[in-house]
Design a protein around this motif. Structure first.
Motif, PDB file in Angstrom:
ATOM      1  N   ILE A 114       0.837  -1.200   0.000  1.00  0.00           N
ATOM      2  CA  ILE A 114       0.000   0.000   0.000  1.00  0.00           C
ATOM      3  C   ILE A 114       0.870   1.247   0.000  1.00  0.00           C
ATOM      4  O   ILE A 114       0.595   2.215  -0.732  1.00  0.00           O
ATOM      5  CB  ILE A 114      -0.949   0.014   1.223  1.00  0.00           C
ATOM      6  CG1 ILE A 114      -1.918  -1.167   1.151  1.00  0.00           C
ATOM      7  CG2 ILE A 114      -1.737   1.333   1.266  1.00  0.00           C
ATOM      8  CD1 ILE A 114      -2.793  -1.319   2.381  1.00  0.00           C
ATOM      9  N   ASN A 115       1.930   1.235   0.784  1.00  0.00           N
ATOM     10  CA  ASN A 115       2.819   2.390   0.852  1.00  0.00           C
ATOM     11  C   ASN A 115       3.444   2.691  -0.509  1.00  0.00           C
ATOM     12  O   ASN A 115       3.589   3.855  -0.901  1.00  0.00           O
ATOM     13  CB  ASN A 115       3.915   2.144   1.888  1.00  0.00           C
ATOM     14  CG  ASN A 115       4.646   3.410   2.264  1.00  0.00           C
ATOM     15  OD1 ASN A 115       4.048   4.372   2.732  1.00  0.00           O
ATOM     16  ND2 ASN A 115       5.949   3.424   2.051  1.00  0.00           N
ATOM     17  N   HIS A 116       3.787   1.635  -1.241  1.00  0.00           N
ATOM     18  CA  HIS A 116       4.364   1.845  -2.577  1.00  0.00           C
ATOM     19  C   HIS A 116       3.352   2.498  -3.517  1.00  0.00           C
ATOM     20  O   HIS A 116       3.699   3.394  -4.292  1.00  0.00           O
ATOM     21  CB  HIS A 116       4.839   0.519  -3.171  1.00  0.00           C
ATOM     22  CG  HIS A 116       5.447   0.675  -4.525  1.00  0.00           C
ATOM     23  ND1 HIS A 116       6.748   1.081  -4.715  1.00  0.00           N
ATOM     24  CD2 HIS A 116       4.906   0.530  -5.772  1.00  0.00           C
ATOM     25  CE1 HIS A 116       6.997   1.169  -6.015  1.00  0.00           C
ATOM     26  NE2 HIS A 116       5.897   0.834  -6.662  1.00  0.00           N
ATOM     27  N   VAL A 117       2.110   2.051  -3.461  1.00  0.00           N
ATOM     28  CA  VAL A 117       1.066   2.664  -4.302  1.00  0.00           C
ATOM     29  C   VAL A 117       0.927   4.147  -3.972  1.00  0.00           C
ATOM     30  O   VAL A 117       0.869   4.998  -4.870  1.00  0.00           O
ATOM     31  CB  VAL A 117      -0.283   1.929  -4.104  1.00  0.00           C
ATOM     32  CG1 VAL A 117      -1.417   2.690  -4.812  1.00  0.00           C
ATOM     33  CG2 VAL A 117      -0.196   0.494  -4.618  1.00  0.00           C
ATOM     34  N   ASP A 161       3.105   6.119  -2.657  1.00  0.00           N
ATOM     35  CA  ASP A 161       4.309   6.866  -3.037  1.00  0.00           C
ATOM     36  C   ASP A 161       4.456   7.023  -4.544  1.00  0.00           C
ATOM     37  O   ASP A 161       5.091   7.959  -5.016  1.00  0.00           O
ATOM     38  CB  ASP A 161       5.557   6.168  -2.481  1.00  0.00           C
ATOM     39  CG  ASP A 161       5.747   6.387  -0.997  1.00  0.00           C
ATOM     40  OD1 ASP A 161       5.086   7.280  -0.435  1.00  0.00           O
ATOM     41  OD2 ASP A 161       6.536   5.649  -0.382  1.00  0.00           O
ATOM     42  N   THR A 162       3.892   6.078  -5.303  1.00  0.00           N
ATOM     43  CA  THR A 162       4.084   6.064  -6.754  1.00  0.00           C
ATOM     44  C   THR A 162       3.094   6.962  -7.492  1.00  0.00           C
ATOM     45  O   THR A 162       3.470   7.647  -8.457  1.00  0.00           O
ATOM     46  CB  THR A 162       3.943   4.622  -7.274  1.00  0.00           C
ATOM     47  OG1 THR A 162       4.925   3.802  -6.627  1.00  0.00           O
ATOM     48  CG2 THR A 162       4.143   4.566  -8.789  1.00  0.00           C
ATOM     49  N   ILE A 163       1.849   6.980  -7.047  1.00  0.00           N
ATOM     50  CA  ILE A 163       0.821   7.749  -7.755  1.00  0.00           C
ATOM     51  C   ILE A 163       0.715   9.141  -7.121  1.00  0.00           C
ATOM     52  O   ILE A 163       0.475   9.258  -5.913  1.00  0.00           O
ATOM     53  CB  ILE A 163      -0.534   6.993  -7.698  1.00  0.00           C
ATOM     54  CG1 ILE A 163      -0.363   5.649  -8.399  1.00  0.00           C
ATOM     55  CG2 ILE A 163      -1.640   7.821  -8.349  1.00  0.00           C
ATOM     56  CD1 ILE A 163      -1.561   4.748  -8.303  1.00  0.00           C
ATOM     57  N   PRO A 164       0.886  10.199  -7.892  1.00  0.00           N
ATOM     58  CA  PRO A 164       0.996  11.572  -7.353  1.00  0.00           C
ATOM     59  C   PRO A 164      -0.353  12.202  -6.992  1.00  0.00           C
ATOM     60  O   PRO A 164      -0.652  13.321  -7.406  1.00  0.00           O
ATOM     61  CB  PRO A 164       1.681  12.327  -8.482  1.00  0.00           C
ATOM     62  CG  PRO A 164       1.189  11.643  -9.712  1.00  0.00           C
ATOM     63  CD  PRO A 164       1.071  10.192  -9.366  1.00  0.00           C
ATOM     64  N   TYR A 165      -1.130  11.502  -6.175  1.00  0.00           N
ATOM     65  CA  TYR A 165      -2.455  12.017  -5.828  1.00  0.00           C
ATOM     66  C   TYR A 165      -2.391  13.223  -4.919  1.00  0.00           C
ATOM     67  O   TYR A 165      -3.352  13.983  -4.829  1.00  0.00           O
ATOM     68  CB  TYR A 165      -3.289  10.902  -5.148  1.00  0.00           C
ATOM     69  CG  TYR A 165      -2.815  10.550  -3.762  1.00  0.00           C
ATOM     70  CD1 TYR A 165      -3.487  11.031  -2.643  1.00  0.00           C
ATOM     71  CD2 TYR A 165      -1.699   9.734  -3.568  1.00  0.00           C
ATOM     72  CE1 TYR A 165      -3.060  10.686  -1.364  1.00  0.00           C
ATOM     73  CE2 TYR A 165      -1.279   9.401  -2.291  1.00  0.00           C
ATOM     74  CZ  TYR A 165      -1.955   9.883  -1.197  1.00  0.00           C
ATOM     75  OH  TYR A 165      -1.524   9.572   0.068  1.00  0.00           O
TER      76      TYR A 165
END
Length: 260
Positions: free
Chosen positions: A250-253, A255-259
């Motif tokens: 979840i943390n990777h998601v 960190d990856t998507i610039p929401y």
């Protein structure tokens, strides 16, 4: 009388143990284990924080008509489904879908291999979680004899370009590989066999997984090497500890998507 193992506790630890979640966990078992209880409460609180962020991420994706694809690959019983359930627990069900495909239909067998997956890619503003994906053809199918050598080689020659096309269509693509040890897989299979509620999860393919461990490893290593690209890299999640694996994914998601 309940046995309590003594440990050094900080003021923060005591506050957690006296919280609603802490007391619930503390008295759930006959043997009181303060360290285990603290770990469980900290996990639940961290998970809840991350799930709240996932709601914000989805809201951003809907407002900006972004498409998100998240693949979950890994050996049988690696915890892919559990991670997907935690990610999707509180987001709006109208704007996401979990895809776990069965074997191809007769019509699908005559199509381009990727077609059945193209048909399930997200529309603008939506998220799709693939519980296993097109990478079935990279590992599961060749190991179990479900595809020919020619079909396998054709897939490996096309998959990187296929993913490049997905990303170029303004789609975020995240590829997770949940990695577990042979011993942990055996333990989880044993737990599933003993559970009347979970026994259905164990398929004929699962039953052969331990005996084919080395063969799976061979194809897995080729897949991770040849399909790890700059535009679609693999994220390896060490999954022997389910709670840590879920939080890391979840943390990777987030960190990856610039929401933000």
């Amino acid at each position: 009388m309940r046995e309590i193992k003594e440990i050094d506790l900080t003021a923060d630890d005591l506050e957690l143990l006296n919280s609603k979640q802490g007391l619930k966990r503390l008295f759930a078992n006959k043997k009181i284990d303060l360290q285990k209880t603290l770990a469980e409460v900290k996990y639940e609180l961290r998970l809840r924080e991350q799930q709240a962020e996932l709601v914000k991420l989805q809201t951003w994706a809907i407002a900006n008509r972004k498409k998100i694809v998240i693949l979950f690959e890994g050996r049988d019983a690696a915890g892919k489904g559990g991670a997907i359930r935690r990610m999707s627990a509180y987001i709006n069900p109208r704007y996401y879908r979990i895809v776990a495909l069965n074997k191809p239909t007769e019509d699908e067998e005559g199509q381009w291999y990727f077609q059945r997956y193209v048909n399930r890619l997200p529309k603008p503003g939506k998220i799709v979680f693939f519980d296993r994906s097109w990478y079935n053809r990279a590992v599961v199918e060749p190991v179990n004899g479900f595809c020919t050598v020619e079909q396998y080689e054709r897939f490996m020659g096309q998959v990187n370009d296929f993913e490049k096309m997905i990303i170029s269509s303004d789609t975020y693509l995240i590829k997770f590989y949940f990695s577990i040890s042979k011993e942990e897989q055996a333990k989880r299979f044993d737990d599933i066999r003993k559970s009347e509620l979970k026994r259905w999860k164990l398929s004929a393919v699962d039953e052969k997984a331990q005996g084919l461990w080395d063969e799976y490893t061979k194809y897995k290593e080729v897949m991770l090497k040849d399909t790890h690209t700059d535009h679609a890299p693999w994220v390896i999640i060490k999954a022997d500890k389910k709670t840590e694996a879920r939080l890391e994914a979840i943390n990777h998601v987030l960190d990856t998507i610039p929401y933000r």
